[in-house]
Design an enzyme around this catalytic site. Sequence first.
Site, short mmCIF file in Angstrom:
data_model
loop_
_atom_site.label_atom_id
_atom_site.label_comp_id
_atom_site.label_asym_id
_atom_site.label_seq_id
_atom_site.Cartn_x
_atom_site.Cartn_y
_atom_site.Cartn_z
N GLY A 40 0.59 -1.38 -0.37
CA GLY A 40 -0.56 -0.01 -0.08
C GLY A 40 1.02 0.71 -0.07
CG ASN A 41 5.82 1.54 1.34
OD1 ASN A 41 4.51 0.26 1.05
ND2 ASN A 41 6.41 1.66 1.76
CE LYS A 49 -8.71 -9.28 3.43
NZ LYS A 49 -7.28 -8.79 3.51
CE LYS A 64 1.15 -6.55 -1.49
NZ LYS A 64 0.41 -6.56 -0.18
CE LYS A 83 3.00 -6.96 4.05
NZ LYS A 83 2.06 -6.76 3.23
#
Length: 311
Positions: free
Chosen positions: A11-12, A127, A211, A273
């Site tokens: 996102g960053n 979500k 993702k 991750k």
Amino acid sequence: MKDKIVVALGGNALGKTPVEQLQLVKQTAKPIVDLIQEGHEVVLAHGNGPQVGMINLAMSTASNSEAGTPEMPFPECGAMSQGYIGYHLQNAIREELLNRGMNTPVATVITQVIVDKEDPAFKHPTKPIGSFYSKEEAEVIMSEKGYDMVEDAGRGWRRVVASPLPIDVAEKETVMALIEKNHVVITVGGGGIPVVQEGNQLIGVPAVIDKDFASSKLAEIVDADYLIILTAVEQVAINYGKPDEKWLKELSIEECNQYISEGHFAPGSMLPKVQAAMKFATSKPGRRALITSLEKAADGIEGKTGTLIKM
Ligand code: ADP
Ligand code: MG
């Protein structure tokens, strides 16, 4: 060694508004083009949480207003987010390549990712998406639209969708043909548009594919050597945010399993991750994964920082 690298952008790398994003991707493009300039084959994936949230909110607000625009289903919102994020990324990467005298073609593929309609996640949607409603409003929406809605931390009621695991990438042949021709491909944006397969039909479902998992699956499919997950932190830590915090240079699969069971990685942020990295690193000998920050990508690939996960 020249590697085939799947880079997953967090996102960053994208910022909070479309205007900010267009500016920020100019910075994001630099470490990516560094990799291309070094001769690596780069395939790009990215998140879309804030962006798809914004589109969904805007479309539902407009359809509930006097404007009376048609309702936009959630998979279509995902497709829109892939489109405009892809536009910004391909625009910025192209420019950075040209600035360095390279004319490598760059393109975005609107990508559908196949999920299993029996995925247990569909029974437990987790979500939250879209706006907050009162209990009364939520009851109406639930009965009229059949949405799942939950009370979100005292802030009101919100729609929730499932987060199923990716099984396959529908456009994989296209992606691979482009890689083969040395194009830079932007794909599985936001984890991909989730679809279920019924005969020849791919049917979009309201869901969010993580993702990090989609990138790991993509990396397996394109037979990548390296999965690089670029996020807001330079390394993975144990005891994250505590006085005895320890940043890790390398993680074996055994250590990953141990630290996961001890709860060191936050669900919804670092845990997927680490799991995505483990999955890729164990899928074939020689494959490895790196978790680091966008700013430190170059140092990370030289082995100077980041957290390397390998068998
Ligand atoms: P992205 O948009 O890149 O997916 P996330 O916010 O989902 O980013 O995940 C990255 C964040 O995970 C970091 O910014 C950090 O705050 C958080 N985090 C949680 N646990 C850990 C940990 N053990 N080590 C490092 N970062 C962690
Ligand atoms: Mg995330």
